[in-house]
Design a protein around this motif. Structure first.
Motif, PDB file in Angstrom:
ATOM      1  N   THR A 103      17.923  20.493  30.562  1.00 30.07           N
ATOM      2  CA  THR A 103      18.536  20.496  29.232  1.00 30.07           C
ATOM      3  C   THR A 103      17.746  19.619  28.270  1.00 30.07           C
ATOM      4  O   THR A 103      17.137  18.624  28.661  1.00 30.07           O
ATOM      5  N   GLU A 104      17.781  20.008  26.995  1.00 29.45           N
ATOM      6  CA  GLU A 104      17.306  19.192  25.892  1.00 29.45           C
ATOM      7  C   GLU A 104      18.510  18.976  24.986  1.00 29.45           C
ATOM      8  O   GLU A 104      19.436  19.779  24.974  1.00 29.45           O
ATOM      9  N   THR A 105      18.463  17.909  24.229  1.00 31.63           N
ATOM     10  CA  THR A 105      19.553  17.633  23.307  1.00 31.63           C
ATOM     11  C   THR A 105      19.004  17.001  22.038  1.00 31.63           C
ATOM     12  O   THR A 105      17.904  16.435  22.051  1.00 31.63           O
ATOM     13  N   ASP A 106      19.781  17.101  20.975  1.00 32.65           N
ATOM     14  CA  ASP A 106      19.441  16.444  19.714  1.00 32.65           C
ATOM     15  C   ASP A 106      20.267  15.185  19.507  1.00 32.65           C
ATOM     16  O   ASP A 106      20.195  14.561  18.455  1.00 32.65           O
ATOM     17  N   ARG A 107      21.091  14.833  20.504  1.00 28.05           N
ATOM     18  CA  ARG A 107      21.865  13.596  20.393  1.00 28.05           C
ATOM     19  C   ARG A 107      20.914  12.412  20.401  1.00 28.05           C
ATOM     20  O   ARG A 107      20.008  12.354  21.213  1.00 28.05           O
ATOM     21  N   VAL A 108      21.101  11.499  19.544  1.00 29.81           N
ATOM     22  CA  VAL A 108      20.239  10.360  19.237  1.00 29.81           C
ATOM     23  C   VAL A 108      18.993  10.883  18.527  1.00 29.81           C
ATOM     24  O   VAL A 108      18.858  10.737  17.332  1.00 29.81           O
ATOM     25  N   LYS A 109      18.081  11.484  19.233  1.00 29.72           N
ATOM     26  CA  LYS A 109      16.907  12.208  18.713  1.00 29.72           C
ATOM     27  C   LYS A 109      16.608  13.295  19.730  1.00 29.72           C
ATOM     28  O   LYS A 109      17.000  13.202  20.880  1.00 29.72           O
ATOM     29  N   HIS A 110      15.859  14.316  19.302  1.00 30.83           N
ATOM     30  CA  HIS A 110      15.554  15.414  20.213  1.00 30.83           C
ATOM     31  C   HIS A 110      14.821  14.861  21.447  1.00 30.83           C
ATOM     32  O   HIS A 110      13.843  14.128  21.321  1.00 30.83           O
ATOM     33  N   HIS A 111      15.324  15.240  22.644  1.00 26.62           N
ATOM     34  CA  HIS A 111      14.673  14.799  23.879  1.00 26.62           C
ATOM     35  C   HIS A 111      15.142  15.644  25.056  1.00 26.62           C
ATOM     36  O   HIS A 111      16.169  16.307  25.000  1.00 26.62           O
ATOM     37  N   VAL A 112      14.346  15.598  26.107  1.00 26.20           N
ATOM     38  CA  VAL A 112      14.705  16.221  27.383  1.00 26.20           C
ATOM     39  C   VAL A 112      15.595  15.224  28.114  1.00 26.20           C
ATOM     40  O   VAL A 112      15.249  14.048  28.230  1.00 26.20           O
ATOM     41  N   GLN A 113      16.734  15.686  28.601  1.00 29.25           N
ATOM     42  CA  GLN A 113      17.632  14.778  29.304  1.00 29.25           C
ATOM     43  C   GLN A 113      17.055  14.434  30.674  1.00 29.25           C
ATOM     44  O   GLN A 113      16.520  15.292  31.385  1.00 29.25           O
ATOM     45  N   SER A 114      17.190  13.170  31.047  1.00 28.36           N
ATOM     46  CA  SER A 114      16.392  12.622  32.147  1.00 28.36           C
ATOM     47  C   SER A 114      16.964  12.826  33.540  1.00 28.36           C
ATOM     48  O   SER A 114      16.353  12.391  34.507  1.00 28.36           O
ATOM     49  N   PHE A 115      18.075  13.523  33.689  1.00 28.00           N
ATOM     50  CA  PHE A 115      18.609  13.697  35.040  1.00 28.00           C
ATOM     51  C   PHE A 115      17.782  14.687  35.852  1.00 28.00           C
ATOM     52  O   PHE A 115      17.878  14.730  37.078  1.00 28.00           O
ATOM     53  N   PHE A 116      16.926  15.465  35.171  1.00 25.61           N
ATOM     54  CA  PHE A 116      16.038  16.399  35.858  1.00 25.61           C
ATOM     55  C   PHE A 116      14.906  16.745  34.891  1.00 25.61           C
ATOM     56  O   PHE A 116      15.128  17.432  33.900  1.00 25.61           O
ATOM     57  N   VAL A 117      13.700  16.228  35.157  1.00 23.31           N
ATOM     58  CA  VAL A 117      12.544  16.478  34.291  1.00 23.31           C
ATOM     59  C   VAL A 117      11.340  16.789  35.169  1.00 23.31           C
ATOM     60  O   VAL A 117      11.084  16.091  36.153  1.00 23.31           O
TER      61      VAL A 117
END
Length: 186
Positions: A93-107
Protein backbone atom coordinates in the motif's frame (compact mmCIF):
# COMPACT_ATOMS: atom_id res chain seq x y z
CA UNK A 1 9.09 -28.70 -1.46
CA UNK A 2 7.75 -25.20 -0.86
CA UNK A 3 8.95 -23.45 2.27
CA UNK A 4 5.97 -22.90 4.59
CA UNK A 5 7.22 -19.48 5.68
CA UNK A 6 8.30 -17.83 2.44
CA UNK A 7 8.18 -19.84 -0.79
CA UNK A 8 9.25 -16.85 -2.94
CA UNK A 9 12.61 -16.21 -1.36
CA UNK A 10 16.24 -17.10 -1.83
CA UNK A 11 17.17 -16.10 1.70
CA UNK A 12 14.96 -15.35 4.67
CA UNK A 13 16.21 -13.34 7.64
CA UNK A 14 13.99 -13.26 10.72
CA UNK A 15 14.83 -10.58 13.27
CA UNK A 16 13.00 -11.27 16.50
CA UNK A 17 12.58 -9.08 19.57
CA UNK A 18 10.41 -11.70 21.27
CA UNK A 19 11.43 -14.15 23.93
CA UNK A 20 11.45 -17.32 21.84
CA UNK A 21 10.86 -20.82 23.09
CA UNK A 22 13.47 -23.40 22.18
CA UNK A 23 10.95 -24.97 19.79
CA UNK A 24 10.31 -21.65 18.02
CA UNK A 25 14.02 -20.93 17.83
CA UNK A 26 14.69 -24.37 16.25
CA UNK A 27 11.86 -23.92 13.75
CA UNK A 28 12.92 -20.41 12.70
CA UNK A 29 16.59 -21.38 12.55
CA UNK A 30 15.66 -24.30 10.29
CA UNK A 31 13.89 -22.01 7.81
CA UNK A 32 15.81 -18.75 8.07
CA UNK A 33 18.81 -16.93 9.38
CA UNK A 34 17.52 -15.99 12.83
CA UNK A 35 18.73 -12.85 14.59
CA UNK A 36 17.53 -12.12 18.11
CA UNK A 37 17.83 -8.61 19.52
CA UNK A 38 16.48 -6.36 22.27
CA UNK A 39 13.08 -4.77 21.67
CA UNK A 40 14.16 -1.20 20.91
CA UNK A 41 13.77 0.99 17.87
CA UNK A 42 10.49 -0.42 16.57
CA UNK A 43 10.34 -2.29 13.26
CA UNK A 44 12.82 -0.04 11.51
CA UNK A 45 15.68 -1.05 13.77
CA UNK A 46 14.83 -4.71 13.13
CA UNK A 47 14.81 -3.98 9.39
CA UNK A 48 18.22 -2.30 9.76
CA UNK A 49 19.57 -5.28 11.73
CA UNK A 50 18.47 -7.71 9.03
CA UNK A 51 19.75 -5.56 6.16
CA UNK A 52 23.08 -4.88 7.86
CA UNK A 53 23.72 -8.61 8.17
CA UNK A 54 22.92 -9.34 4.51
CA UNK A 55 24.90 -9.03 1.29
CA UNK A 56 22.37 -6.92 -0.61
CA UNK A 57 24.44 -7.08 -3.80
CA UNK A 58 23.39 -10.73 -4.20
CA UNK A 59 19.71 -9.93 -4.77
CA UNK A 60 17.55 -8.36 -7.47
CA UNK A 61 14.88 -7.58 -4.86
CA UNK A 62 14.86 -7.36 -1.08
CA UNK A 63 11.62 -7.29 0.90
CA UNK A 64 11.24 -6.00 4.42
CA UNK A 65 8.10 -6.90 6.32
CA UNK A 66 6.88 -7.03 9.88
CA UNK A 67 4.52 -9.22 11.85
CA UNK A 68 1.52 -7.00 11.11
CA UNK A 69 1.53 -8.37 7.56
CA UNK A 70 -0.76 -11.35 7.11
CA UNK A 71 -0.87 -12.86 3.63
CA UNK A 72 -4.40 -12.69 2.24
CA UNK A 73 -3.34 -14.12 -1.08
CA UNK A 74 -0.52 -16.29 -2.32
CA UNK A 75 2.59 -14.04 -2.20
CA UNK A 76 3.69 -15.36 -5.60
CA UNK A 77 0.61 -13.65 -7.12
CA UNK A 78 1.65 -10.34 -5.57
CA UNK A 79 5.25 -10.64 -6.79
CA UNK A 80 4.08 -11.68 -10.27
CA UNK A 81 1.71 -8.73 -10.53
CA UNK A 82 4.35 -6.30 -9.30
CA UNK A 83 7.00 -7.66 -11.68
CA UNK A 84 5.12 -5.94 -14.50
CA UNK A 85 5.06 -2.58 -12.69
CA UNK A 86 7.76 -0.01 -13.36
CA UNK A 87 9.04 0.90 -9.91
CA UNK A 88 12.32 0.99 -8.04
CA UNK A 89 10.58 0.10 -4.79
CA UNK A 90 7.06 -1.01 -4.05
CA UNK A 91 4.78 -1.95 -1.24
CA UNK A 92 1.40 -3.47 -0.68
CA UNK A 93 0.00 0.00 0.00
CA UNK A 94 0.87 3.65 -0.52
CA UNK A 95 -0.82 6.48 1.30
CA UNK A 96 -1.00 10.26 1.25
CA UNK A 97 -1.39 10.47 5.03
CA UNK A 98 1.32 12.78 6.36
CA UNK A 99 3.00 12.83 2.91
CA UNK A 100 2.86 10.39 0.01
CA UNK A 101 4.79 7.23 0.94
CA UNK A 102 4.89 3.45 0.74
CA UNK A 103 3.67 1.98 4.01
CA UNK A 104 6.49 0.15 5.74
CA UNK A 105 4.81 -3.07 6.88
CA UNK A 106 5.76 -4.62 3.53
CA UNK A 107 8.22 -2.97 1.10
CA UNK A 108 10.27 -4.47 -1.71
CA UNK A 109 13.38 -2.70 -3.00
CA UNK A 110 14.71 -3.43 -6.50
CA UNK A 111 18.28 -2.99 -7.76
CA UNK A 112 18.05 0.77 -8.47
CA UNK A 113 16.98 1.39 -4.86
CA UNK A 114 19.41 -1.15 -3.38
CA UNK A 115 22.30 0.42 -5.31
CA UNK A 116 21.42 4.02 -4.46
CA UNK A 117 23.58 5.93 -2.03
CA UNK A 118 20.39 7.39 -0.57
CA UNK A 119 19.11 3.94 0.40
CA UNK A 120 22.41 2.90 1.94
CA UNK A 121 22.85 6.20 3.82
CA UNK A 122 19.30 5.99 5.18
CA UNK A 123 19.98 2.63 6.84
CA UNK A 124 23.51 3.57 7.93
CA UNK A 125 22.24 6.71 9.68
CA UNK A 126 19.23 5.08 11.35
CA UNK A 127 19.03 5.66 15.10
CA UNK A 128 16.84 4.07 17.75
CA UNK A 129 13.76 6.24 18.29
CA UNK A 130 11.45 5.70 21.25
CA UNK A 131 8.25 7.33 19.98
CA UNK A 132 6.10 5.65 17.36
CA UNK A 133 5.07 8.99 15.83
CA UNK A 134 8.76 9.88 15.31
CA UNK A 135 9.41 6.51 13.67
CA UNK A 136 6.49 7.01 11.27
CA UNK A 137 7.49 10.55 10.25
CA UNK A 138 11.26 10.14 10.16
CA UNK A 139 11.56 6.57 8.92
CA UNK A 140 8.36 5.29 7.28
CA UNK A 141 7.50 8.55 5.53
CA UNK A 142 11.11 9.71 5.46
CA UNK A 143 12.42 6.67 3.59
CA UNK A 144 9.98 7.08 0.71
CA UNK A 145 10.52 10.86 0.59
CA UNK A 146 14.30 10.45 0.41
CA UNK A 147 14.03 7.81 -2.31
CA UNK A 148 11.67 10.07 -4.31
CA UNK A 149 14.13 12.98 -4.02
CA UNK A 150 16.83 10.62 -5.34
CA UNK A 151 14.67 10.07 -8.45
CA UNK A 152 13.37 6.62 -7.52
CA UNK A 153 9.81 5.54 -8.34
CA UNK A 154 7.34 3.64 -6.20
CA UNK A 155 4.24 1.54 -6.81
CA UNK A 156 1.67 -0.29 -4.73
CA UNK A 157 -0.20 -3.54 -5.11
CA UNK A 158 -3.38 -2.14 -3.54
CA UNK A 159 -4.78 1.30 -4.31
CA UNK A 160 -5.95 3.33 -1.35
CA UNK A 161 -9.56 4.49 -1.77
CA UNK A 162 -11.26 7.59 -0.41
CA UNK A 163 -12.93 5.40 2.22
CA UNK A 164 -9.56 3.97 3.26
CA UNK A 165 -8.29 7.55 3.73
CA UNK A 166 -11.34 8.49 5.83
CA UNK A 167 -10.88 5.48 8.09
CA UNK A 168 -7.15 6.14 8.40
CA UNK A 169 -7.67 9.79 9.29
CA UNK A 170 -10.33 8.90 11.86
CA UNK A 171 -7.99 6.34 13.42
CA UNK A 172 -5.15 8.88 13.49
CA UNK A 173 -7.38 11.47 15.19
CA UNK A 174 -8.46 8.88 17.75
CA UNK A 175 -4.85 7.84 18.35
CA UNK A 176 -3.76 11.49 18.67
CA UNK A 177 -6.56 12.09 21.20
CA UNK A 178 -5.53 9.03 23.20
CA UNK A 179 -1.92 10.18 23.18
CA UNK A 180 -2.90 13.68 24.27
CA UNK A 181 -5.05 12.27 27.05
CA UNK A 182 -2.21 10.06 28.30
CA UNK A 183 0.22 13.03 28.24
CA UNK A 184 -2.28 15.07 30.26
CA UNK A 185 -2.53 12.27 32.86
CA UNK A 186 1.27 11.88 33.17
Amino acid sequence: PRDPISPERNELVVVSTSELTDEARRFLSGHSRLVERDNTGYDFFSYKTGLDGSDLDRFDEVTITNDSYVAVTDPSRVYAAMAAREADFWGLTETDRVKHHVQSFFVTFRRPALESETFRAFWADLEVLDQRSQVIRRYEVGLSRKLYRAGLRSAAYFTETDRDREVGLAAARLEDGEQRASFERD
